[in-house]
Scaffold this motif. Structure first.
Motif, PDB file in Angstrom:
ATOM      1  N   ARG A 209       0.852  -1.171   0.000  1.00  0.00           N
ATOM      2  CA  ARG A 209       0.000   0.000   0.000  1.00  0.00           C
ATOM      3  C   ARG A 209       0.894   1.229   0.000  1.00  0.00           C
ATOM      4  O   ARG A 209       1.735   1.407   0.887  1.00  0.00           O
ATOM      5  CB  ARG A 209      -0.911   0.014   1.222  1.00  0.00           C
ATOM      6  CG  ARG A 209      -1.903   1.159   1.213  1.00  0.00           C
ATOM      7  CD  ARG A 209      -2.877   1.050   2.362  1.00  0.00           C
ATOM      8  NE  ARG A 209      -3.923   2.058   2.258  1.00  0.00           N
ATOM      9  CZ  ARG A 209      -4.970   2.130   3.066  1.00  0.00           C
ATOM     10  NH1 ARG A 209      -5.107   1.243   4.048  1.00  0.00           N
ATOM     11  NH2 ARG A 209      -5.875   3.067   2.909  1.00  0.00           N
ATOM     12  N   LEU A 210       0.719   2.091  -1.001  1.00  0.00           N
ATOM     13  CA  LEU A 210       1.592   3.235  -1.218  1.00  0.00           C
ATOM     14  C   LEU A 210       0.831   4.535  -0.947  1.00  0.00           C
ATOM     15  O   LEU A 210      -0.395   4.516  -0.769  1.00  0.00           O
ATOM     16  CB  LEU A 210       2.130   3.198  -2.648  1.00  0.00           C
ATOM     17  CG  LEU A 210       2.819   1.883  -3.053  1.00  0.00           C
ATOM     18  CD1 LEU A 210       3.165   1.897  -4.534  1.00  0.00           C
ATOM     19  CD2 LEU A 210       4.044   1.613  -2.204  1.00  0.00           C
ATOM     20  N   PRO A 211       1.515   5.657  -0.904  1.00  0.00           N
ATOM     21  CA  PRO A 211       0.829   6.916  -0.577  1.00  0.00           C
ATOM     22  C   PRO A 211      -0.244   7.294  -1.598  1.00  0.00           C
ATOM     23  O   PRO A 211      -0.186   6.923  -2.767  1.00  0.00           O
ATOM     24  CB  PRO A 211       1.970   7.939  -0.579  1.00  0.00           C
ATOM     25  CG  PRO A 211       3.204   7.154  -0.337  1.00  0.00           C
ATOM     26  CD  PRO A 211       2.970   5.838  -1.009  1.00  0.00           C
ATOM     27  N   HIS A 212      -1.233   8.043  -1.099  1.00  0.00           N
ATOM     28  CA  HIS A 212      -2.255   8.695  -1.928  1.00  0.00           C
ATOM     29  C   HIS A 212      -3.051   7.700  -2.765  1.00  0.00           C
ATOM     30  O   HIS A 212      -3.382   7.964  -3.931  1.00  0.00           O
ATOM     31  CB  HIS A 212      -1.613   9.747  -2.838  1.00  0.00           C
ATOM     32  CG  HIS A 212      -0.766  10.739  -2.106  1.00  0.00           C
ATOM     33  ND1 HIS A 212      -1.273  11.641  -1.197  1.00  0.00           N
ATOM     34  CD2 HIS A 212       0.586  10.947  -2.123  1.00  0.00           C
ATOM     35  CE1 HIS A 212      -0.290  12.378  -0.703  1.00  0.00           C
ATOM     36  NE2 HIS A 212       0.848  11.971  -1.244  1.00  0.00           N
ATOM     37  N   GLY A 213      -3.370   6.562  -2.185  1.00  0.00           N
ATOM     38  CA  GLY A 213      -4.250   5.616  -2.860  1.00  0.00           C
ATOM     39  C   GLY A 213      -3.611   4.763  -3.928  1.00  0.00           C
ATOM     40  O   GLY A 213      -4.311   4.147  -4.736  1.00  0.00           O
ATOM     41  N   TRP A 214      -2.292   4.700  -3.966  1.00  0.00           N
ATOM     42  CA  TRP A 214      -1.596   3.839  -4.922  1.00  0.00           C
ATOM     43  C   TRP A 214      -1.281   2.499  -4.259  1.00  0.00           C
ATOM     44  O   TRP A 214      -1.016   2.421  -3.057  1.00  0.00           O
ATOM     45  CB  TRP A 214      -0.304   4.482  -5.406  1.00  0.00           C
ATOM     46  CG  TRP A 214      -0.508   5.577  -6.400  1.00  0.00           C
ATOM     47  CD1 TRP A 214      -0.598   6.915  -6.155  1.00  0.00           C
ATOM     48  CD2 TRP A 214      -0.649   5.423  -7.813  1.00  0.00           C
ATOM     49  NE1 TRP A 214      -0.789   7.612  -7.316  1.00  0.00           N
ATOM     50  CE2 TRP A 214      -0.816   6.720  -8.361  1.00  0.00           C
ATOM     51  CE3 TRP A 214      -0.643   4.326  -8.671  1.00  0.00           C
ATOM     52  CZ2 TRP A 214      -0.982   6.938  -9.720  1.00  0.00           C
ATOM     53  CZ3 TRP A 214      -0.798   4.548 -10.035  1.00  0.00           C
ATOM     54  CH2 TRP A 214      -0.973   5.838 -10.549  1.00  0.00           C
ATOM     55  N   TRP A 215      -1.310   1.438  -5.061  1.00  0.00           N
ATOM     56  CA  TRP A 215      -0.962   0.087  -4.610  1.00  0.00           C
ATOM     57  C   TRP A 215      -0.001  -0.528  -5.617  1.00  0.00           C
ATOM     58  O   TRP A 215      -0.054  -0.221  -6.808  1.00  0.00           O
ATOM     59  CB  TRP A 215      -2.200  -0.803  -4.517  1.00  0.00           C
ATOM     60  CG  TRP A 215      -3.207  -0.377  -3.502  1.00  0.00           C
ATOM     61  CD1 TRP A 215      -4.068   0.690  -3.585  1.00  0.00           C
ATOM     62  CD2 TRP A 215      -3.478  -1.018  -2.264  1.00  0.00           C
ATOM     63  NE1 TRP A 215      -4.859   0.759  -2.466  1.00  0.00           N
ATOM     64  CE2 TRP A 215      -4.523  -0.279  -1.640  1.00  0.00           C
ATOM     65  CE3 TRP A 215      -2.964  -2.137  -1.609  1.00  0.00           C
ATOM     66  CZ2 TRP A 215      -5.046  -0.632  -0.393  1.00  0.00           C
ATOM     67  CZ3 TRP A 215      -3.488  -2.499  -0.374  1.00  0.00           C
ATOM     68  CH2 TRP A 215      -4.507  -1.747   0.223  1.00  0.00           C
ATOM     69  N   LEU A 216       0.844  -1.412  -5.133  1.00  0.00           N
ATOM     70  CA  LEU A 216       1.698  -2.223  -6.011  1.00  0.00           C
ATOM     71  C   LEU A 216       1.501  -3.680  -5.641  1.00  0.00           C
ATOM     72  O   LEU A 216       1.680  -4.060  -4.474  1.00  0.00           O
ATOM     73  CB  LEU A 216       3.161  -1.825  -5.886  1.00  0.00           C
ATOM     74  CG  LEU A 216       4.127  -2.499  -6.879  1.00  0.00           C
ATOM     75  CD1 LEU A 216       5.244  -1.539  -7.280  1.00  0.00           C
ATOM     76  CD2 LEU A 216       4.730  -3.781  -6.310  1.00  0.00           C
ATOM     77  N   LEU A 217       1.132  -4.490  -6.618  1.00  0.00           N
ATOM     78  CA  LEU A 217       0.886  -5.915  -6.410  1.00  0.00           C
ATOM     79  C   LEU A 217       1.904  -6.721  -7.204  1.00  0.00           C
ATOM     80  O   LEU A 217       2.091  -6.483  -8.402  1.00  0.00           O
ATOM     81  CB  LEU A 217      -0.526  -6.299  -6.858  1.00  0.00           C
ATOM     82  CG  LEU A 217      -1.688  -5.447  -6.311  1.00  0.00           C
ATOM     83  CD1 LEU A 217      -3.021  -5.997  -6.801  1.00  0.00           C
ATOM     84  CD2 LEU A 217      -1.653  -5.393  -4.793  1.00  0.00           C
ATOM     85  N   GLY A 218       2.562  -7.662  -6.548  1.00  0.00           N
ATOM     86  CA  GLY A 218       3.516  -8.550  -7.200  1.00  0.00           C
ATOM     87  C   GLY A 218       2.991  -9.962  -7.236  1.00  0.00           C
ATOM     88  O   GLY A 218       2.646 -10.524  -6.185  1.00  0.00           O
ATOM     89  N   THR A 219       2.904 -10.556  -8.420  1.00  0.00           N
ATOM     90  CA  THR A 219       2.322 -11.888  -8.582  1.00  0.00           C
ATOM     91  C   THR A 219       3.410 -12.938  -8.785  1.00  0.00           C
ATOM     92  O   THR A 219       4.561 -12.620  -9.072  1.00  0.00           O
ATOM     93  CB  THR A 219       1.368 -11.930  -9.787  1.00  0.00           C
ATOM     94  OG1 THR A 219       2.125 -11.734 -10.991  1.00  0.00           O
ATOM     95  CG2 THR A 219       0.303 -10.853  -9.673  1.00  0.00           C
ATOM     96  N   ASP A 220       3.016 -14.189  -8.639  1.00  0.00           N
ATOM     97  CA  ASP A 220       3.897 -15.324  -8.919  1.00  0.00           C
ATOM     98  C   ASP A 220       3.203 -16.193  -9.956  1.00  0.00           C
ATOM     99  O   ASP A 220       2.223 -16.866  -9.664  1.00  0.00           O
ATOM    100  CB  ASP A 220       4.182 -16.117  -7.643  1.00  0.00           C
ATOM    101  CG  ASP A 220       5.079 -17.323  -7.891  1.00  0.00           C
ATOM    102  OD1 ASP A 220       5.511 -17.514  -9.039  1.00  0.00           O
ATOM    103  OD2 ASP A 220       5.342 -18.073  -6.934  1.00  0.00           O
ATOM    104  N   MET A 221       3.742 -16.171 -11.178  1.00  0.00           N
ATOM    105  CA  MET A 221       3.119 -16.891 -12.292  1.00  0.00           C
ATOM    106  C   MET A 221       3.684 -18.291 -12.480  1.00  0.00           C
ATOM    107  O   MET A 221       3.277 -19.001 -13.409  1.00  0.00           O
ATOM    108  CB  MET A 221       3.288 -16.083 -13.581  1.00  0.00           C
ATOM    109  CG  MET A 221       2.725 -14.675 -13.483  1.00  0.00           C
ATOM    110  SD  MET A 221       3.123 -13.635 -14.916  1.00  0.00           S
ATOM    111  CE  MET A 221       2.145 -14.430 -16.186  1.00  0.00           C
ATOM    112  N   GLN A 222       4.637 -18.687 -11.641  1.00  0.00           N
ATOM    113  CA  GLN A 222       5.280 -20.000 -11.697  1.00  0.00           C
ATOM    114  C   GLN A 222       5.802 -20.278 -13.098  1.00  0.00           C
ATOM    115  O   GLN A 222       6.005 -19.361 -13.901  1.00  0.00           O
ATOM    116  CB  GLN A 222       4.309 -21.095 -11.214  1.00  0.00           C
ATOM    117  CG  GLN A 222       5.007 -22.317 -10.644  1.00  0.00           C
ATOM    118  CD  GLN A 222       4.496 -23.603 -11.244  1.00  0.00           C
ATOM    119  OE1 GLN A 222       4.037 -23.662 -12.369  1.00  0.00           O
ATOM    120  NE2 GLN A 222       4.580 -24.681 -10.481  1.00  0.00           N
TER     121      GLN A 222
END
Length: 606
Positions: A209-222
């Motif tokens: 969860r980043l400032p001012h309503g920003w998000w970063l999501l990291g996935t694992d695609m195997q």
């Protein structure tokens, strides 16, 4: 009584001199992908990891055994006050040769970096509080030793206590999965401290969860380019914590928006929809920025709403070409805006494959042995009792009468068919493979004819036939080591520049350390995201020890005048919070249940 040297250091008042520090880095060179030993090792690792990965998906076990914060909260500082701004660095496809990996690492770890763009304007940026590795953190295959030598040491030497250690999050790529994700988990998912970073995650996927309503999501695609059910459920819970106007940066290990176009025959039906399910039904148009590596260059696509799809796989691995077709525009309306290196440069670099024998010496030696086995018996039969140079018809007849040469020749053709690129379909693959194999057999026949023509006039001078045959064998070995790799290089050059095939093989053969890149992201006080794409035209090849307290362990040697400083690939990309439309995700079926996720963890999480 004699005193051993090892005893002197233990005597009171006697101290041995410390070992002198090395004057140059002891890092590893770029991976030589056509080295037969590397090919065999990588192939076995990929086969084993693929087999076990399909039968025992580690992500399913970690979902139960490794509870993780639903989201790591960087929207507030250590005092729990809202952050006004945040700097974040994104580096993907690293951990290869020292020069390329360390050039990127030392720039990323610098407390401050001034960057100029093509207009001459200077932009002052700051080292990230958060560092995200976007996939393939080591080459050629994952192991503790390779991670330590190719990834950990360069970043530790680059930081060298110059500032606080950034928080590190890592997305696994296919090379990280080649040992079943064992080494990746030990290094990045167990809270280990390094002199270069501090790890936080407990699983191979995460949410920030980043400032001012920003998000970063990291996935694992195997290895299957697939999201498992617990992972989808995890991100569904994360999405439930978001406001409708929140924006998402989605980090996948692979750029599916490109691979679906250039490899249409590689689709797997409904399995390819798992990424689409996450994007459309879980996150919707909240995703303003898609980040990916896997392709080792920089490429950016943008749609009319200002949504970005960026490939930035230049963290240290060999360069990939940028001049493939069918990726300038896609049905979704994303149009290519920039690439690095330029397409014309990429096409010119492909011509280096004509230097294949020089660039890949061990593969050249291997091809020399193959050509020797193909022609030695034929040449020996032609030389036996020969009074003059044989005709080419006699060479062909001798080859057809040699069972060993026929069997090996068939093996060569089958091998080239297996090697051929299948992105244009099975018929093209067979045709290209057969033509490649026949080219090798034709060159081997011509080489055998030439060797026999040289050896035959000398036959009378060799009283012992073994000497004559050894002489023929040496000529075949030397000629095969030169001509065999040259045929491979010409095949790769034509395949890429004419038929748009073999991009990976045609550029991995070159092991180009230059044209590197990473992304620097700035979330400012107004909630605006600015992306700085940083590029390296030519990385340094010479290093010396840093002398100042603010220097990293190694700095570029001024004697290396061809090295170029980092600069912006294109002007900064500015993404406002209101640029992308705040549309709710599409309704979808409920996710799987029974996943252990800490929905209300203590401090620092959502």
């Amino acid at each position: 009584m004699a005193v051993r040297a090892s005893d002197v250091s233990r005597m009171p008042g006697r101290r041995t001199r410390p070992a002198p520090l090395p004057e140059t880095p002891q890092g590893k060179p770029m991976v030589s992908w056509f080295d037969p030993a590397v090919l065999v090792k990588s192939g076995l690792k990929a086969l084993l990891s693929g087999t076990f990965g399909r039968q025992a998906d580690r992500r399913l076990l970690d979902a139960v055994s490794q509870p993780q914060k639903l989201a790591f909260d960087y929207s507030v500082d250590d005092s729990r006050h809202p952050r006004e701004e945040l700097w974040l660095d994104y580096v993907s496809d690293l951990g290869d040769g020292w020069d390329s990996t360390y050039a990127v690492a030392s720039t990323v770890m610098a407390p401050e970096l001034e960057l100029t763009d093509d207009t001459g304007k200077t932009h002052v940026t700051r080292g990230g509080d958060v560092l995200v590795f976007g996939g393939d953190e080591v080459y050629p295959t994952a192991s503790v030793a390779e991670y330590q030598a190719r990834t950990v040491v360069p970043y530790e030497d680059a930081l060298n206590r110059r500032r606080h250690r950034p928080h590190l999050f890592a997305v696994p790529g296919n090379h990280d999965w080649y040992d079943g994700l064992v080494s990746f988990t030990r290094l990045f998912c167990q809270g280990r401290l390094s002199s270069g970073w501090r790890t936080q995650q407990r699983r191979s996927y995460f949410a920030l969860r980043l400032p001012h309503g920003w998000w970063l999501l990291g996935t694992d695609m195997q290895l299957e380019s697939d999201l498992d059910a617990p992972q989808v459920r995890f991100f569904q819970k994360v999405a439930a914590c978001m406001e409708e106007t929140d924006r998402v940066i989605l980090c996948n290990a692979e750029p599916d928006w490109i691979k679906q176009q250039v490899m249409p025959h590689a689709g797997r039906g409904f399995l390819d929809n798992n990424i689409d399910f996450l994007e459309r039904k879980v996150l919707g148009k909240r995703v303003s920025v898609f980040l990916a590596g896997d392709l080792h260059h920089y490429r950016r696509h943008e749609d009319a709403d200002g949504r970005q799809k960026i490939v930035a796989g230049g963290g240290g691995a060999f360069l990939h070409p940028t001049h493939l077709p069918k990726v300038d525009q896609r049905p979704g309306g994303f149009v290519q805006q920039a690439c690095f290196p330029p397409k014309q440069t990429s096409q010119r670099l492909a011509w280096r494959n004509l230097l294949f024998p020089v660039i890949n010496p061990w593969f050249s030696a291997f091809m020399g042995v193959v050509y020797t086995l193909l022609g030695w018996g034929v040449a020996a039969n032609l030389n036996e009792g020969a009074l003059g140079a044989p005709s080419f018809r006699e060479v062909i007849n001798a080859a057809l009468q040699s069972t060993g040469s026929l069997v090996l020749g068939a093996g060569v053709v089958l091998g080239t068919v297996a090697f051929a690129d299948g992105r244009r379909g099975p018929h093209w693959k067979k045709a290209a493979g057969v033509m490649h194999g026949v080219a090798h057999l034709a060159v081997a026949l011509l080489l055998t004819w030439g060797v026999s023509a040289v050896a035959a006039p000398l036959a009378a001078e060799f009283q012992w036939s073994l000497r004559r045959d050894l002489f023929s064998g040496l000529l075949l070995l030397g000629g095969g080591a030169l001509l065999g790799p040259l045929v491979v290089g010409a095949y790769l050059l034509l395949s890429l520049n004419v038929f748009s095939c073999h991009p990976n093989e045609a550029f991995s053969s070159l092991s180009i350390p230059d044209w590197k890149n990473f992304l620097r992201l700035h979330f400012d006080a107004e909630g605006q995201l600015t992306v700085y794409p940083v590029g390296f035209r030519r990385v340094p090849r010479k290093w010396k020890r840093g002398s100042g307290p603010e220097d990293p362990v190694w700095v570029p040697d001024p004697a290396d005048t061809r090295a170029t400083p980092p600069r912006l690939i294109e002007p900064p990309i500015v993404i406002g919070r209101t640029k992308a439309l705040p549309v709710k995700p599409e309704a979808g079926p409920p996710g799987p249940t029974g996943v252990m996720v800490d929905e209300h963890p203590p401090g620092g999480a959502v």
